[in-house]
Design an enzyme around this catalytic site. Sequence first.
Site, short mmCIF file in Angstrom:
data_model
loop_
_atom_site.label_atom_id
_atom_site.label_comp_id
_atom_site.label_asym_id
_atom_site.label_seq_id
_atom_site.Cartn_x
_atom_site.Cartn_y
_atom_site.Cartn_z
N LYS A 107 0.82 -1.22 0.00
CA LYS A 107 0.00 0.00 0.00
C LYS A 107 0.85 1.26 0.00
CE LYS A 107 -4.25 -1.96 1.86
NZ LYS A 107 -3.85 -3.37 2.07
C1 LIG Z 1 -4.54 -4.50 1.47
C2 LIG Z 1 -3.82 -5.80 1.52
C3 LIG Z 1 -4.21 -6.90 0.72
C4 LIG Z 1 -5.41 -6.86 -0.20
O1 LIG Z 1 -5.17 -6.11 -1.34
P1 LIG Z 1 -6.38 -5.62 -2.29
O2 LIG Z 1 -5.74 -4.72 -3.28
O3 LIG Z 1 -7.35 -4.91 -1.38
O4 LIG Z 1 -6.96 -6.84 -2.90
C5 LIG Z 1 -3.47 -8.07 0.77
N1 LIG Z 1 -2.41 -8.17 1.61
C6 LIG Z 1 -2.02 -7.15 2.41
C7 LIG Z 1 -0.87 -7.36 3.33
C8 LIG Z 1 -2.69 -5.92 2.38
O5 LIG Z 1 -2.30 -4.93 3.19
#
Ligand SMILES: *Cc1c(COP(=O)(O)O)cnc(C)c1O
Length: 432
Positions: A107
């Site tokens: 993210k």
């Molecule tokens: C947010 C997140 C996900 C999910 O990703 P999406 O793009 O919402 O499908 C998977 N793993 C981790 C560690 C995350 O922080």
Amino acid sequence: MKYFSTNNPNNTVSFREAILQGLAKDKGLFRPSYIPQLTKTFLNSLNDLSFQEIALEVAKNFVDGEISNSELENIINSSISFPAPLAKLSDDFSILELFHGPTLAFKDFGARFMARTMEHFLKTENKEITILVATSGDTGSAVANGFYNVEGINVIVLFPGGKISKIQEKQITTLGNNITAIEIDGTFDDCQRLVKSAFVDEALKEKINLSSANSINIGRLIPQSFYYFESFKQLENSNKKIIYCVPSGNLGNLTAGLIAKKMGLPISKFIAATNANNVFTEYIDSGIFNPRASQITLSNAMDVGDPSNLARIISLYDDDYNLIKNVIFSKSFGDEETLRKMKEIKDQYDYIIDPHGAVGCLAIEKYKNNYGESFNSVVLETAHPAKFLDVFKNNLEFEPEIPERLSGCLDKESKIIKVSKDYKDFQEFLLS
Ligand SMILES: *Cc1c(COP(=O)(O)O)cnc(C)c1O
């Protein structure tokens, strides 16, 4: 390039508007009005380009002149400032490590790019905005970090008291400066409700310029396509088919991969790995979408019962379920299997994978068993295993080392403002 709402293709806005609005006024999600095609020359020259150069070439297509090339280059160099390396576990099985950013999750790419893009647009308008984010843990730290010290933007993060991990709390509460951390005496849903109430509070909006940095913002999605190109570059040339496996929750990461494919990156298949929250897996198997409340699992960032980006995926494939089913395979796995896979990856490759990546490895194994063909696979490792230390301590006989950028904040002093879950109190705080 225009962006239109998934609820109405006639509702178009500019790139700037799409980023600053976040959600379309008709509550749809913005998507690019067409998917730009990258040239063969570019795709064949990935090996000669740095991650930042690749990101710039891809981003130009979406920004389409709304930011000058030199300014866009600055945004990319300051936001995409850490690597996305492939860890090769075997000849045809690699892990794409997306956790080298400041908060140790993928993210960071999206949050940092979006923050600096917003800063750019606001700077030219001399405007100040306040961003409200409700978090159950991960999003809050990535967004807070992404906007840290960004001019003209104040961030208020609401988190539920006692319901996020100590590390997550430290990541949010020790930054200070333009980041304010508010502990709500309630649940994540209470935090979410307070944020939503603020956004419809017209009296409040007259005094404060509010915006959201929610995961549905197209400004977070676009930079997530960069690392598909960057990782593809690192794969060895072979004639094998290439498959990417994406541990999925809100499907943002998967959508960004599908966009990269549509831009010309020759990925033959995507695997969406889900945990017990298998709404999307059901959709792929049956064509029926049945959103429901989420349940808690060890891979908690994927505990999503109503994945928001599905609307974008359906729109990208012109509402044609068969096209989607052709490109995406999906499978869901429980916590017990996840722990088994974490141990197996450690035993077999001496590599420590986090619970989300482990769900991805399970899905690759399943696909291999089902189809038996030989292919080159990449599993996205969405977070550093040290973020889930408790899962290791409580269930396994090994644990990852804690990287310095995570342990660093543990000794810093937290600054927390406590507010009740009553909207009147929150409103009073915002106006003070
Ligand atoms: C947010 C997140 C996900 C999910 O990703 P999406 O793009 O919402 O499908 C998977 N793993 C981790 C560690 C995350 O922080």
